[in-house]
Write a protein that holds these residues in place. Structure first.
Motif, PDB file in Angstrom:
ATOM      1  N   CYS A   1      13.306  -0.178  -1.851  1.00 11.49           N
ATOM      2  CA  CYS A   1      13.692   1.231  -1.890  1.00 11.49           C
ATOM      3  C   CYS A   1      13.384   1.964  -0.587  1.00 11.49           C
ATOM      4  N   TRP A   2      12.517   1.415   0.207  1.00  6.20           N
ATOM      5  CA  TRP A   2      12.103   2.186   1.396  1.00  6.20           C
ATOM      6  C   TRP A   2      11.812   1.320   2.619  1.00  6.20           C
ATOM      7  N   TYR A   3      12.156   0.019   2.577  1.00  3.03           N
ATOM      8  CA  TYR A   3      11.772  -0.895   3.661  1.00  3.03           C
ATOM      9  C   TYR A   3      12.337  -0.475   5.005  1.00  3.03           C
ATOM     10  N   TYR A   4      13.516   0.155   4.967  1.00  2.35           N
ATOM     11  CA  TYR A   4      14.161   0.573   6.219  1.00  2.35           C
ATOM     12  C   TYR A   4      13.321   1.633   6.923  1.00  2.35           C
TER      13      TYR A   4
ATOM     14  N   ILE B   1       4.086   5.835  -2.243  1.00  2.82           N
ATOM     15  CA  ILE B   1       5.312   6.566  -2.599  1.00  2.82           C
ATOM     16  C   ILE B   1       5.385   6.761  -4.110  1.00  2.82           C
ATOM     17  N   PHE B   2       4.990   5.731  -4.870  1.00  2.00           N
ATOM     18  CA  PHE B   2       4.973   5.890  -6.329  1.00  2.00           C
ATOM     19  C   PHE B   2       4.089   7.072  -6.732  1.00  2.00           C
ATOM     20  N   LEU B   3       2.958   7.185  -6.065  1.00  2.00           N
ATOM     21  CA  LEU B   3       2.057   8.303  -6.397  1.00  2.00           C
ATOM     22  C   LEU B   3       2.682   9.659  -6.059  1.00  2.00           C
ATOM     23  N   GLN B   4       3.488   9.690  -5.007  1.00  2.00           N
ATOM     24  CA  GLN B   4       4.174  10.957  -4.693  1.00  2.00           C
ATOM     25  C   GLN B   4       5.157  11.309  -5.822  1.00  2.00           C
ATOM     26  N   LEU B   5       5.835  10.289  -6.320  1.00  2.00           N
ATOM     27  CA  LEU B   5       6.759  10.509  -7.441  1.00  2.00           C
ATOM     28  C   LEU B   5       5.967  10.999  -8.663  1.00  2.00           C
TER      29      LEU B   5
ATOM     30  N   LYS C   1       0.845  -1.195   0.000  1.00  2.00           N
ATOM     31  CA  LYS C   1       0.000   0.000   0.000  1.00  2.00           C
ATOM     32  C   LYS C   1       0.881   1.246   0.000  1.00  2.00           C
ATOM     33  N   TRP C   2       1.941   1.190   0.789  1.00  2.00           N
ATOM     34  CA  TRP C   2       2.791   2.374   0.940  1.00  2.00           C
ATOM     35  C   TRP C   2       3.838   2.474  -0.158  1.00  2.00           C
TER      36      TRP C   2
ATOM     37  N   ASP D   1      12.349  15.615  -0.146  1.00  2.00           N
ATOM     38  CA  ASP D   1      11.765  16.795  -0.797  1.00  2.00           C
ATOM     39  C   ASP D   1      10.272  16.916  -0.517  1.00  2.00           C
ATOM     40  N   CYS D   2       9.624  15.783  -0.268  1.00  2.00           N
ATOM     41  CA  CYS D   2       8.205  15.815   0.106  1.00  2.00           C
ATOM     42  C   CYS D   2       8.056  16.224   1.574  1.00  2.00           C
TER      43      CYS D   2
END
Ligand code: ANZ
Ligand code: ZN
Length: 846
Positions: free
Chosen positions: A505-508, A140-144, A135-136, A558-559
């Motif tokens: 890319c963002w699991y951490y 994040i893809f949508l933010q890009l 879901k997240w 940046d977001c």
């Protein structure tokens, strides 16, 4: 054998039940007392854990445990990178849903990882393939997408004909698919692409501040490939050789060589080709373009390949000297770099030289060369010649002067180029995150509203990729057909999925707040832990995962949703664990089970040839793959952990040798036997005998060394020191309790099951995971040897090293061993040797 078979499950159960390693965002720890220690999470393959996994995992585990005992609040999580092709390929073969295979593998991995006693906070476990996680990833893809960093394009991309999917540049190794080895072709398909190039400069510059291996930084720098040069505008000539309106712009890093440009080359895909091609050359150019389209970039730019090309039929005017130079079409110029066109300077560029020789084009020397440029290119620096206003200047100064000239005359400008390409982000496969976009005939591309995430992966009948450039999802009409969230009209879902790299890319960040349903991670948690203080994993991720994750992190920065510019402050690559293999004289390798050992020598079973033992990668065919389960079963998890750390420095490659593991197992057994001895509670300093004093000294040194070495991740050195202590301690019938407790605590990060058991044996009721790390007294660590002078007839003739409290006989003997003593007493009579204890040795000769 010491009872590891009962001890190990016992403590694993204890840690699980007590949630011993649960990490809590406790504000009483100041920021400098918090540490985030991260492992690269595994892809749960069917093969299970290999011995390379525990190497990095043990290192971070020892370090995490060490930090906790030193008063740090430590976050040390684990999870699974669970989308990917193997599960999907298995699904294609057997029809089993990839989720089923993946979860089965995860269960097996978890059981294996837990059997090694790692101190993970299992409550934070994540799996990238579960909807609550992806879901997240979709969010994040949508933010890009909203930031304009995701775009759709119909472009030629790397296509693996065997995996039937598009690939990113990073996934192509020397022209072959990184996953299956098939030769990659080019295919034009509709793609979603992420604009990583917009971050090229920041990805490059921010590397400077990272505590990463230089080799990884260098790989990223090269991959980004920043090149500073100039664009130069050439005017295309008309039929009569007069200037036309048409310009042809090139990119060059060597604008200083402009007087030596004798022809130009455009890439076969260059948009101006049709305009540039003359009637007479039309057929030849067409044919050439068709052939070039079939070749990969690698084939085209290979230096060793003979150059091919075709004359376009037109000419351009060299802007600095007005000369007409022919424009050629050749595939050694790529459309994807610079402007897709070059000025060719055959005297000083090897590829241009090869081309000029083949097609009989002129070669003009413009830098004084130490070779004859008609016979070979001169690519080094030199003083400019044949270059009017540049004559006499070296390369650097000439570039500057030419740049000024180009800018003044408006025929060129400084330009920067990058090798980095935008990231082809869509895959025509099933087992990945659906890209949350909708195509509406009226509204165009519309994002799935955030409150409708996750967009779940639907069930399909067949996982077989279609090969047409469409994902298997395209066949599920009930899923594809949807309502446009904007106009509510009939629309269709995007059917491509995200690549394997998306989840990692963002699991951490998700570990920081894994159960949050309202946000990918609460700001407070992010602030509490980030950045990752230490990240350990394999070197193979230098330009894939590590570059992609940095890119996403910067976008999130940046977001305004993460507080650090970089995700991973410190990175360490563990070395590869190799194995032995056996080699014939012919260099061919023999599988391990076809080898016989006799008296330390190795022979082929079939023909008796003596074989050489060599180090090789573990492989199924050589049957030299070490199975960690078997090793744990036979020697215990603590032995496996400690052996992997004892093999050598963490970052170097080292061969597995089960004999070494057995040695470590014996060492742990020795510790176990020590623990059977009584410990002495009273302070025995009063009745110290000399040997116990020596042991105290060794103990103090051991605390000092193990503390420093563990903190520096020099685990092999720390283990050696523990061995020294254990050997000495084994000579005693009883041990001072405080010393033994201290040793048990130091041992515990390395061999945690044994450590806990010994701690309990000492009468403690709770885990020692949060006990205070032992301290050492500097007093005892003082160097206890010193240098003694040897005086012969009052002159200093030699020096020797001996204990500070060496007795007279020892000092005299050592003095007589020195070269100076031998030399200056040779042929003479030694009348007297006077030892001044703790000071010097005096010799009188006649
Ligand atoms: C003239 C020249 C003279 C060049 C010379 C080199 C040496 P890097 O450093 O990698 O950025 N080039 C430019 N665009 C190209 C393309 N699309 N395909 C193939 N080659 C291309 O390399 C820049 C140099 O590579 C440019 O500088 C250009 O050749 C070539 F003595 O221009 B040079
Ligand atoms: Zn619409």
């Amino acid at each position: 054998m010491y009872p590891f078979k009962t001890i190990e499950p016992k403590w694993q159960k204890y840690w699980d039940e007590h949630k011993t390693f649960k990490a809590v965002e406790d504000e009483s720890f100041p920021k400098e007392k918090r540490r985030y220690i991260l492992d690269m999470f595994p892809y749960p393959s069917g093969a299970g854990l290999h011995v390379g996994h525990p190497e990095g995992y043990t290192a971070t585990d020892i370090y995490s445990r060490f930090l906790r005992m030193n008063g740090y609040n430590v976050l040390h999580p684990m999870g699974y990178d669970a989308f990917g092709l193997p599960a999907e390929n298995y699904a294609i073969k057997t029809g089993t849903h990839p989720a089923e295979t993946t979860f089965k593998n995860i269960e097996h991995f978890t059981q294996q990882i837990k059997a090694l006693g790692f101190s993970y906070d299992w409550d934070r476990e994540i799996k990238t393939c579960t909807p609550d996680y992806y879901k997240w990833t979709q969010w994040i893809f949508l933010q890009l997408y909203k930031k304009g960093l995701a775009y759709e394009a119909q472009t030629p991309i790397n296509w693996c004909p065997s995996c039937m999917t598009g690939l990113a540049n990073e996934e192509v190794k020397e022209g072959h698919c990184d996953r299956c080895g098939a030769q990659v072709t080019r295919k034009v398909i509709r793609q979603w692409i992420l604009k990583i190039t917009a971050y090229a400069d920041r990805l490059l510059n921010d590397l400077d501040e990272l505590d990463w291996p230089e080799s990884v930084k260098a790989m990223q720098r090269n991959w980004i490939g920043r090149s500073v040069g100039a664009e130069v505008d050439f005017t295309v000539a008309d039929k009569d050789g007069k200037p036309s309106d048409q310009k042809l712009t090139v990119y060059t890093t060597r604008c200083d060589t402009l007087f030596g440009a004798t022809y130009m080359v455009v890439s076969p895909e260059h948009p101006l080709i049709e305009k540039l091609t003359s009637e007479g050359q039309k057929q030849a150019v067409e044919k050439y373009r068709e052939d070039a389209a079939k070749k990969s970039d690698l084939e085209r730019t290979d230096l060793a390949k003979t150059k091919t090309g075709v004359f376009s039929g037109s000419y351009a005017i060299n802007p600095v000297n007005g000369k007409l130079i022919p424009i050629w079409v050749a595939d050694y110029v790529l459309i994807s770099y610079g402007t897709g066109a070059i000025m060719a300077v055959p005297a000083h560029d090897t590829r241009d030289w090869d081309f000029a020789k083949k097609f009989g084009l002129p070669i003009i020397e413009v830098l004084k060369s130490e070779v004859d440029v008609q016979k070979q290119a001169w690519t080094a620096d030199g003083i400019h010649v044949n270059s009017q206003f540049l004559d006499g200047l070296n390369k650097k100064d000439a570039i500057e002067k030419m740049l000024d000239y180009l800018e003044e005359n408006k025929i060129g400008r400084k330009a920067v180029n990058y090798k980095l390409r935008d990231w082809v982000f869509s895959r025509q496969r099933y087992w990945g995150e659906p890209i949350p976009l909708i195509h509406c005939p009226k509204c165009g591309t519309v994002p799935v509203p955030e409150n409708q995430l996750p967009l779940e992966l639907p069930a399909v009948k067949t996982y077989q990729p279609t090969g047409t450039g469409e994902s298997p999802l395209a066949g599920i009409e009930s899923w594809v057909n949807c309502q446009c969230p904007v106009c509510t009209g009939a629309a269709k879902r995007e059917t491509n999925t995200m690549p394997q790299w998306a989840g990692s890319c963002w699991y951490y960040l998700r570990y920081l707040d894994p159960k949050n349903d309202g946000s990918f991670c609460a700001k407070t948690n992010e602030n509490y832990w980030m950045p990752v203080d230490l990240y350990v994993g394999g070197a193979e991720h230098a330009v894939l995962h590590l570059l992609y994750a940095r890119f996403w992190h910067k976008v999130l920065y940046d977001c305004g949703v993460v507080s650090t510019k970089e995700p991973f402050q410190r990175l360490i690559n563990q070395g590869m664990i190799t194995s032995f293999a056996y080699q014939r004289k012919t260099k061919s390798l023999v599988a391990v089970d076809a080898v016989e050992e006799k008296d330390g020598k190795f022979y082929a079973k079939d023909d008796g040839e003596e074989l050489e033992r060599v180090v090789a990668k573990m492989s199924k065919s050589l049957k030299n793959v070490v199975n960690p389960d078997e090793m744990i079963k036979n020697y215990g998890a603590d032995s496996v952990r400690m052996y992997e750390m004892f093999m050598g420095p963490l970052t170097v490659s080292k061969p597995w040798n089960t004999q070494g593991l057995i040695g470590i197992n014996r060492f742990l057994e020795k510790i176990w036997n020590l623990s059977e001895k009584p410990v002495n509670d009273t302070d025995i300093t009063g009745k110290l005998d000399k040997e116990l004093a020596a042991l105290r000294k060794t103990y103090a040194k051991t605390v000092k060394k193990v503390t420093q070495d563990t903190g520096n991740l020099d685990f092999n050195v720390a283990i050696s020191q523990m061995m020294i202590f254990v050997n000495e301690a084994s000579k005693f019938d009883s041990l001072p309790k405080a010393m033994w407790e201290g040793f048990v605590l130091m041992l515990s990060p390395y061999a945690p099951h044994l450590g806990e058991e010994l701690w309990q044996k000492l009468g403690h009721k709770e885990t020692n995971a949060y006990e205070k790390w032992p301290v050492f007294s500097e007093e005892y660590c003082k160097d206890d040897t010193k240098e003694y002078p040897v005086m012969i007839n009052g002159k200093l003739r030699a020096k020797f090293e001996a204990p500070a409290d060496a007795d007279n006989a020892t000092m005299e003997a050592l003095a007589k061993e020195t070269d100076g003593y031998k030399k200056f007493t040779d042929g003479k009579t030694v009348a007297k040797v006077i030892v001044v204890p703790g000071k010097l040795v005096n010799v009188v000769v006649k």
